[in-house]
Design a protein around this motif. Structure first.
Motif, PDB file in Angstrom:
ATOM      1  N   ALA A   3      13.105  14.241 -33.998  1.00 21.31           N
ATOM      2  CA  ALA A   3      13.038  13.414 -34.670  1.00 21.31           C
ATOM      3  C   ALA A   3      12.095  15.139 -35.311  1.00 21.31           C
ATOM      4  O   ALA A   3      12.255  14.797 -36.493  1.00 21.31           O
ATOM      5  CB  ALA A   3      11.138  12.393 -34.021  1.00 21.31           C
ATOM      6  N   MET A   4      11.585  15.652 -35.082  1.00 15.56           N
ATOM      7  CA  MET A   4      10.790  16.467 -36.068  1.00 15.56           C
ATOM      8  C   MET A   4      10.875  18.078 -35.366  1.00 15.56           C
ATOM      9  O   MET A   4      10.171  18.883 -36.221  1.00 15.56           O
ATOM     10  CB  MET A   4       9.106  16.467 -35.826  1.00 15.56           C
ATOM     11  CG  MET A   4       8.738  15.356 -36.415  1.00 15.56           C
ATOM     12  SD  MET A   4       6.753  14.412 -36.729  1.00 15.56           S
ATOM     13  CE  MET A   4       6.127  16.036 -36.703  1.00 15.56           C
ATOM     14  N   ASN A   5      11.538  18.339 -34.935  1.00 16.72           N
ATOM     15  CA  ASN A   5      12.046  20.287 -34.276  1.00 16.72           C
ATOM     16  C   ASN A   5      10.728  20.181 -33.844  1.00 16.72           C
ATOM     17  O   ASN A   5      10.363  21.602 -34.193  1.00 16.72           O
ATOM     18  CB  ASN A   5      12.712  20.809 -35.437  1.00 16.72           C
ATOM     19  CG  ASN A   5      13.426  21.811 -34.184  1.00 16.72           C
ATOM     20  OD1 ASN A   5      13.407  22.976 -35.128  1.00 16.72           O
ATOM     21  ND2 ASN A   5      13.898  21.927 -33.544  1.00 16.72           N
ATOM     22  N   ALA A   6       9.654  19.640 -33.472  1.00 16.35           N
ATOM     23  CA  ALA A   6       8.798  19.790 -32.673  1.00 16.35           C
ATOM     24  C   ALA A   6       8.790  20.104 -30.745  1.00 16.35           C
ATOM     25  O   ALA A   6       7.442  21.249 -30.577  1.00 16.35           O
ATOM     26  CB  ALA A   6       7.209  19.586 -33.040  1.00 16.35           C
ATOM     27  N   VAL A   7       9.297  19.605 -30.170  1.00 18.06           N
ATOM     28  CA  VAL A   7       8.919  19.615 -28.871  1.00 18.06           C
ATOM     29  C   VAL A   7      10.562  19.693 -27.821  1.00 18.06           C
ATOM     30  O   VAL A   7      10.474  20.134 -27.019  1.00 18.06           O
ATOM     31  CB  VAL A   7       7.766  18.490 -28.476  1.00 18.06           C
ATOM     32  CG1 VAL A   7       7.966  18.016 -27.424  1.00 18.06           C
ATOM     33  CG2 VAL A   7       6.619  17.765 -29.148  1.00 18.06           C
ATOM     34  N   ARG A   8      11.169  18.226 -27.996  1.00 22.20           N
ATOM     35  CA  ARG A   8      12.587  18.052 -27.960  1.00 22.20           C
ATOM     36  C   ARG A   8      13.176  19.142 -27.504  1.00 22.20           C
ATOM     37  O   ARG A   8      13.521  19.218 -26.604  1.00 22.20           O
ATOM     38  CB  ARG A   8      12.780  16.820 -27.908  1.00 22.20           C
ATOM     39  CG  ARG A   8      11.409  15.680 -26.899  1.00 22.20           C
ATOM     40  CD  ARG A   8      11.515  13.854 -27.357  1.00 22.20           C
ATOM     41  NE  ARG A   8      11.439  14.118 -28.167  1.00 22.20           N
ATOM     42  CZ  ARG A   8      11.328  12.986 -28.650  1.00 22.20           C
ATOM     43  NH1 ARG A   8      11.634  11.897 -27.772  1.00 22.20           N
ATOM     44  NH2 ARG A   8      10.937  12.242 -29.736  1.00 22.20           N
ATOM     45  N   SER A   9      13.963  18.961 -29.610  1.00 21.31           N
ATOM     46  CA  SER A   9      14.693  20.162 -29.142  1.00 21.31           C
ATOM     47  C   SER A   9      14.341  21.888 -29.854  1.00 21.31           C
ATOM     48  O   SER A   9      15.409  22.193 -28.508  1.00 21.31           O
ATOM     49  CB  SER A   9      15.561  19.588 -30.954  1.00 21.31           C
ATOM     50  OG  SER A   9      14.499  19.518 -32.120  1.00 21.31           O
ATOM     51  N   PRO A  10      13.438  21.431 -29.674  1.00 17.56           N
ATOM     52  CA  PRO A  10      13.358  23.394 -29.381  1.00 17.56           C
ATOM     53  C   PRO A  10      13.276  24.042 -28.213  1.00 17.56           C
ATOM     54  O   PRO A  10      13.255  24.478 -27.454  1.00 17.56           O
ATOM     55  CB  PRO A  10      11.453  23.833 -29.889  1.00 17.56           C
ATOM     56  CG  PRO A  10      10.888  22.697 -30.883  1.00 17.56           C
ATOM     57  CD  PRO A  10      11.852  21.137 -30.281  1.00 17.56           C
ATOM     58  N   MET A  11      12.934  22.947 -27.476  1.00 21.04           N
ATOM     59  CA  MET A  11      11.915  23.316 -25.917  1.00 21.04           C
ATOM     60  C   MET A  11      13.851  23.124 -25.001  1.00 21.04           C
ATOM     61  O   MET A  11      14.604  23.924 -24.641  1.00 21.04           O
ATOM     62  CB  MET A  11      12.198  22.546 -25.083  1.00 21.04           C
ATOM     63  CG  MET A  11      10.034  21.825 -24.526  1.00 21.04           C
ATOM     64  SD  MET A  11       9.613  20.544 -23.925  1.00 21.04           S
ATOM     65  CE  MET A  11       9.218  21.240 -22.574  1.00 21.04           C
ATOM     66  N   ALA A  12      14.688  22.065 -26.087  1.00 20.63           N
ATOM     67  CA  ALA A  12      16.519  22.070 -25.113  1.00 20.63           C
ATOM     68  C   ALA A  12      17.313  23.493 -25.917  1.00 20.63           C
ATOM     69  O   ALA A  12      17.593  24.159 -24.828  1.00 20.63           O
ATOM     70  CB  ALA A  12      16.907  20.875 -25.835  1.00 20.63           C
ATOM     71  N   SER A  52       6.983  31.205 -28.787  1.00 22.79           N
ATOM     72  CA  SER A  52       5.803  31.322 -29.115  1.00 22.79           C
ATOM     73  C   SER A  52       6.807  31.647 -31.526  1.00 22.79           C
ATOM     74  O   SER A  52       6.471  31.473 -32.418  1.00 22.79           O
ATOM     75  CB  SER A  52       5.708  32.146 -29.239  1.00 22.79           C
ATOM     76  OG  SER A  52       5.931  33.480 -29.548  1.00 22.79           O
ATOM     77  N   ARG A  53       8.269  32.397 -31.289  1.00 21.50           N
ATOM     78  CA  ARG A  53       8.516  32.469 -32.194  1.00 21.50           C
ATOM     79  C   ARG A  53       9.600  31.358 -33.076  1.00 21.50           C
ATOM     80  O   ARG A  53      10.723  31.571 -33.469  1.00 21.50           O
ATOM     81  CB  ARG A  53      10.043  33.524 -32.426  1.00 21.50           C
ATOM     82  CG  ARG A  53       8.586  34.573 -31.512  1.00 21.50           C
ATOM     83  CD  ARG A  53       9.686  35.885 -30.641  1.00 21.50           C
ATOM     84  NE  ARG A  53      10.492  36.632 -31.968  1.00 21.50           N
ATOM     85  CZ  ARG A  53      10.709  37.769 -32.016  1.00 21.50           C
ATOM     86  NH1 ARG A  53      11.444  38.445 -30.682  1.00 21.50           N
ATOM     87  NH2 ARG A  53      11.070  38.769 -32.497  1.00 21.50           N
ATOM     88  N   HIS A  54       9.511  29.744 -32.480  1.00 23.49           N
ATOM     89  CA  HIS A  54      10.618  28.882 -32.866  1.00 23.49           C
ATOM     90  C   HIS A  54       9.610  28.740 -34.284  1.00 23.49           C
ATOM     91  O   HIS A  54       8.576  28.627 -34.477  1.00 23.49           O
ATOM     92  CB  HIS A  54      10.193  27.927 -32.170  1.00 23.49           C
ATOM     93  CG  HIS A  54      11.034  26.462 -32.923  1.00 23.49           C
ATOM     94  ND1 HIS A  54      12.654  26.702 -32.297  1.00 23.49           N
ATOM     95  CD2 HIS A  54      11.053  25.375 -32.612  1.00 23.49           C
ATOM     96  CE1 HIS A  54      12.797  25.492 -33.040  1.00 23.49           C
ATOM     97  NE2 HIS A  54      12.119  25.358 -33.048  1.00 23.49           N
ATOM     98  N   LYS A  55      10.773  28.050 -35.237  1.00 24.09           N
ATOM     99  CA  LYS A  55      10.480  28.175 -36.491  1.00 24.09           C
ATOM    100  C   LYS A  55      10.672  26.529 -36.920  1.00 24.09           C
ATOM    101  O   LYS A  55      12.607  26.298 -37.027  1.00 24.09           O
ATOM    102  CB  LYS A  55      10.599  28.519 -37.501  1.00 24.09           C
ATOM    103  CG  LYS A  55       9.537  30.066 -37.541  1.00 24.09           C
ATOM    104  CD  LYS A  55       8.997  29.864 -37.587  1.00 24.09           C
ATOM    105  CE  LYS A  55       8.108  31.904 -37.764  1.00 24.09           C
ATOM    106  NZ  LYS A  55       6.789  31.489 -37.349  1.00 24.09           N
ATOM    107  N   PRO A  56      10.042  25.461 -36.835  1.00 25.03           N
ATOM    108  CA  PRO A  56      10.609  24.190 -37.087  1.00 25.03           C
ATOM    109  C   PRO A  56      11.829  23.710 -38.311  1.00 25.03           C
ATOM    110  O   PRO A  56      10.879  24.962 -38.768  1.00 25.03           O
ATOM    111  CB  PRO A  56       9.001  23.256 -36.575  1.00 25.03           C
ATOM    112  CG  PRO A  56       8.436  23.995 -36.341  1.00 25.03           C
ATOM    113  CD  PRO A  56       8.648  25.158 -36.521  1.00 25.03           C
TER     114      PRO A  56
END
Length: 134
Positions: A3-12, A52-56
């Motif tokens: 949904a927001m590229n904040a939890v599930r998809s950045p983890m994946a 830590s470097r992931h930018k949604p």
């Protein structure tokens, strides 16, 4: 995609890159753009992955920056799945829906919340390894 590229998809994304390195191209995006979640970062740090470097980013931002040249889109939320199916009108990509729980909805103590994020991490790890192993 979530949904927001904040939890599930950045983890994946982080897990896929950790396990498969540069042998596959992986990027995550959201149907919308949010802020990276601290619990997601924490549970990946537990297994040695730095988020830590992931930018949604939204799907539109990803398309603008890199184009959408994917063979497979994995959607992790209903909203993302709907958006992924819309993309197939102009993109020849396979879409898979992996329903995943949203750990941000879990109530309780800090440890109970972290356990929900760990369950998500471990479930994504299993699915990613099974799907991308070949």
């Amino acid at each position: 995609m979530c949904a927001m590229n904040a939890v599930r998809s950045p983890m994946a994304e982080a897990l896929a890159k950790h396990f498969f390195g540069k042998s596959i191209y992986v990027q995550s995006a959201g149907a919308r753009k949010g802020e990276i979640d601290g619990f997601a970062r924490e549970v990946l740090e537990e297994i040695g992955i730095d988020l830590s470097r992931h930018k949604p980013k939204s799907v539109e931002e990803l398309e603008e920056w890199e184009g959408l040249n994917f063979d497979l889109i994995v959607s992790l939320s209903p909203e993302a799945h709907h958006r992924a199916l819309e993309l197939t009108r102009t993109l020849a990509a396979e879409v898979e829906y992996w329903p995943t729980m949203d750990p941000t909805l879990v109530q309780g103590s800090r440890e109970q919340k972290l356990d929900a994020y760990r369950d998500l991490r471990d479930g994504l790890t299993r699915r990613i390894k099974e799907r991308l192993r070949s």
